[in-house]
Design a protein around this motif. Structure first.
Motif, PDB file in Angstrom:
ATOM      1  N   SER A  75       0.850  -1.193   0.000  1.00  0.00           N
ATOM      2  CA  SER A  75       0.000   0.000   0.000  1.00  0.00           C
ATOM      3  C   SER A  75       0.884   1.239   0.000  1.00  0.00           C
ATOM      4  O   SER A  75       1.785   1.369   0.840  1.00  0.00           O
ATOM      5  CB  SER A  75      -0.912   0.009   1.232  1.00  0.00           C
ATOM      6  OG  SER A  75      -1.548   1.265   1.359  1.00  0.00           O
ATOM      7  N   ALA A  76       0.630   2.138  -0.921  1.00  0.00           N
ATOM      8  CA  ALA A  76       1.432   3.356  -0.996  1.00  0.00           C
ATOM      9  C   ALA A  76       1.211   4.255   0.213  1.00  0.00           C
ATOM     10  O   ALA A  76       2.004   5.154   0.471  1.00  0.00           O
ATOM     11  CB  ALA A  76       1.104   4.120  -2.278  1.00  0.00           C
ATOM     12  N   VAL A  77       0.133   4.011   0.965  1.00  0.00           N
ATOM     13  CA  VAL A  77      -0.110   4.798   2.174  1.00  0.00           C
ATOM     14  C   VAL A  77       0.924   4.452   3.244  1.00  0.00           C
ATOM     15  O   VAL A  77       1.393   5.318   3.988  1.00  0.00           O
ATOM     16  CB  VAL A  77      -1.536   4.542   2.707  1.00  0.00           C
ATOM     17  CG1 VAL A  77      -1.756   5.266   4.025  1.00  0.00           C
ATOM     18  CG2 VAL A  77      -2.567   4.974   1.679  1.00  0.00           C
ATOM     19  N   LEU A 104       3.667  -7.200  -8.943  1.00  0.00           N
ATOM     20  CA  LEU A 104       3.696  -6.263  -7.815  1.00  0.00           C
ATOM     21  C   LEU A 104       2.485  -5.335  -7.913  1.00  0.00           C
ATOM     22  O   LEU A 104       2.365  -4.549  -8.855  1.00  0.00           O
ATOM     23  CB  LEU A 104       4.986  -5.442  -7.824  1.00  0.00           C
ATOM     24  CG  LEU A 104       5.086  -4.358  -6.736  1.00  0.00           C
ATOM     25  CD1 LEU A 104       5.045  -4.980  -5.339  1.00  0.00           C
ATOM     26  CD2 LEU A 104       6.350  -3.523  -6.911  1.00  0.00           C
ATOM     27  N   PHE A 105       1.609  -5.436  -6.925  1.00  0.00           N
ATOM     28  CA  PHE A 105       0.406  -4.604  -6.888  1.00  0.00           C
ATOM     29  C   PHE A 105       0.622  -3.478  -5.886  1.00  0.00           C
ATOM     30  O   PHE A 105       0.903  -3.717  -4.712  1.00  0.00           O
ATOM     31  CB  PHE A 105      -0.799  -5.450  -6.473  1.00  0.00           C
ATOM     32  CG  PHE A 105      -2.058  -4.653  -6.281  1.00  0.00           C
ATOM     33  CD1 PHE A 105      -2.674  -4.012  -7.358  1.00  0.00           C
ATOM     34  CD2 PHE A 105      -2.656  -4.553  -5.028  1.00  0.00           C
ATOM     35  CE1 PHE A 105      -3.844  -3.284  -7.186  1.00  0.00           C
ATOM     36  CE2 PHE A 105      -3.828  -3.830  -4.848  1.00  0.00           C
ATOM     37  CZ  PHE A 105      -4.422  -3.198  -5.931  1.00  0.00           C
ATOM     38  N   VAL A 106       0.518  -2.239  -6.361  1.00  0.00           N
ATOM     39  CA  VAL A 106       0.679  -1.062  -5.498  1.00  0.00           C
ATOM     40  C   VAL A 106      -0.673  -0.370  -5.391  1.00  0.00           C
ATOM     41  O   VAL A 106      -1.137   0.256  -6.349  1.00  0.00           O
ATOM     42  CB  VAL A 106       1.737  -0.086  -6.041  1.00  0.00           C
ATOM     43  CG1 VAL A 106       1.897   1.102  -5.079  1.00  0.00           C
ATOM     44  CG2 VAL A 106       3.069  -0.797  -6.237  1.00  0.00           C
ATOM     45  N   ILE A 132       1.167  -3.469 -11.346  1.00  0.00           N
ATOM     46  CA  ILE A 132      -0.226  -3.045 -11.421  1.00  0.00           C
ATOM     47  C   ILE A 132      -0.454  -2.010 -10.323  1.00  0.00           C
ATOM     48  O   ILE A 132      -0.275  -2.300  -9.139  1.00  0.00           O
ATOM     49  CB  ILE A 132      -1.210  -4.213 -11.253  1.00  0.00           C
ATOM     50  CG1 ILE A 132      -1.032  -5.231 -12.383  1.00  0.00           C
ATOM     51  CG2 ILE A 132      -2.649  -3.706 -11.240  1.00  0.00           C
ATOM     52  CD1 ILE A 132      -2.003  -6.389 -12.331  1.00  0.00           C
ATOM     53  N   GLY A 133      -0.786  -0.810 -10.733  1.00  0.00           N
ATOM     54  CA  GLY A 133      -1.076   0.256  -9.778  1.00  0.00           C
ATOM     55  C   GLY A 133      -2.564   0.531  -9.742  1.00  0.00           C
ATOM     56  O   GLY A 133      -3.228   0.551 -10.783  1.00  0.00           O
TER      57      GLY A 133
END
Length: 431
Positions: A75-77, A104-106, A132-133
């Protein structure tokens, strides 16, 4: 008593294949982009852009399974460059030891700053990871152009009411519901969910559990209304939806559609927008799109702000509503707006021009001796209070004719006045 799962219903019902995904037919139906991607078994990096609860995380997980990739989610948070580095090290290990690629899922990629996004680039480019963003914000504003150019962007849509009813059918199969319900109650839950599938399932579970606890056999609209708190429309106070709705409000006023203008105003008020911010935007609309065609519009817009400041919410919001009605129906002109912008652009790119000697102020004896203000004609002493033939622009600057009044509203009279004065100028030049 129904056996509810120990995890949230939305997680328990997470699709196991793309055929179980509800909604997003424009991407997943036969022959559509993501369906073809699943069939090809060839992964590619992508950005999934859409509102909350429409299946972004689900699609990323399904792709990892379909492409036989190791799935890493961050999580980018909460994550930073350190977490990215750890994910890359794990991807390198998976490839070296097992010959298996990594997806890689962001989540919330828009939360990563430029440096964090740049840290992904070499590994996306080399093919070490399939990136995958997921984002709720417009990626063209929030994602680096370099990362965007290496990814395809897919736009996911809010779920429609018929999609929600499909989710309800899945719930009935997963947990046989031992009670009946009015369709109006489910429609209301759909409205509360506001296009968010996860939210719909969470609310549904909340309503069903509450009904069970009271041994209710029929879920009615009244029961649902009493249970649920006031719904709030999707609104993000400064993000994509915020500016989309402001744009819709402004364009509805410009397009002379009072009902549409009221709808967007009330949508924003309902979503928690600052009424004073909306009031300031209304004043801007009056100056930009109505201008001198109807100067009363500016007065009404300013009075609406004053009224709101005096009364507050909710009473003062009526003044904003009536202001957008008046502005919507007022005569429209952007002549003043265009003239001002043209003058600004000219001055910005032009050289410094001297003030003509006859227009200069002459407060001292020396200035008078130098001719400052000499031969200036006082307009009030002239016929029609107009110094016909006088020049008020810098020397050698041709008349730019920036302001071109329209033939609407008060500007009809302004146009006639300008033609009359121009005639006096032409007559003075001949004499």
């Amino acid at each position: 008593m129904n056996q509810w799962p120990n995890i949230p219903l939305a997680e328990a019902l997470r699709p196991k294949s793309i055929h179980e995904v509800v909604g997003q037919e424009h991407l997943l139906a036969q022959g559509k982009p993501l369906q073809l991607s699943f069939e090809s078994k060839q992964p590619h990096s992508m950005i999934l852009w859409g509102p909350p609860g429409v299946g972004k995380t689900t699609l990323a997980r399904l792709m990892a399974d379909a492409f036989d990739c190791h799935f890493i989610a961050i999580s980018a948070v909460l994550a930073g460059v350190k977490e990215i580095r750890l994910a890359i090290e794990q991807a390198e290990m998976n490839l070296a030891q097992f010959g298996r690629r990594t997806l890689l899922f962001v989540d919330e990629i828009h939360r990563f700053n430029k440096g964090q996004q740049d840290a992904l680039l070499p590994f996306v480019e080399s093919g070490l990871i399939t990136f995958i963003g997921a984002t709720t914000e417009n990626p063209s504003f929030e994602v680096n152009s370099a990362l965007l150019s290496r990814s395809r962007t897919y736009v996911l849509k809010s779920l429609e009411q018929h999609d929600m009813f499909k989710l309800l059918e899945k719930v009935k199969i997963f947990i046989p519901i031992e009670m009946a319900w009015d369709e109006e109650a489910i429609v209301m839950i759909c409205a509360f969910a506001d296009g968010d599938g996860r939210r719909f399932l969470n609310i549904l579970e909340q309503v069903f559990r509450a009904a069970e606890s009271t041994n209710l056999k029929l879920i009615t609209l009244t029961f649902t209304e009493n249970l649920l708190s006031t719904k709030s429309r999707r609104f993000d106070h400064g993000g994509e939806y915020f500016y989309d709705q402001i744009s819709a409000l402004h364009k509805s006023v410009r397009g002379s559609n009072p009902d549409a203008a009221l709808y967007w105003l009330c949508r924003m008020l309902d979503g928690g927008a600052d009424p004073l911010y909306l009031a300031r935007r209304i004043v801007r609309m009056a100056w930009e799109d109505i201008g001198l065609a109807d100067p009363r519009a500016m007065q009404i817009a300013n009075d609406a702000i004053s009224t709101y400041e005096r009364l507050g919410s909710p009473e003062g919001e009526l003044a904003l509503g009536q202001a957008v009605i008046y502005l919507s129906m007022a005569a429209k002109s952007n002549a003043g707006y265009k003239a001002f912008n043209a003058a600004k652009a000219f001055v910005k790119n032009d050289h410094t021009r001297e003030v003509p000697i006859h227009l200069r102020n002459a407060p001292t004896k020396l200035m008078k001796e130098l001719g400052y203000g000499h031969a200036y004609r006082y307009a009030h002493d002239e016929p029609n209070a107009y110094a016909a033939g006088e020049n008020y622009l810098p020397e050698k600057m041709p008349p730019p004719n920036w302001y071109q009044p329209t033939d609407r509203g008060l500007e009809i009279q302004i146009q006639e006045k300008m033609k009359f004065l121009k005639g006096l100028d032409e007559k003075a030049k001949k004499n």
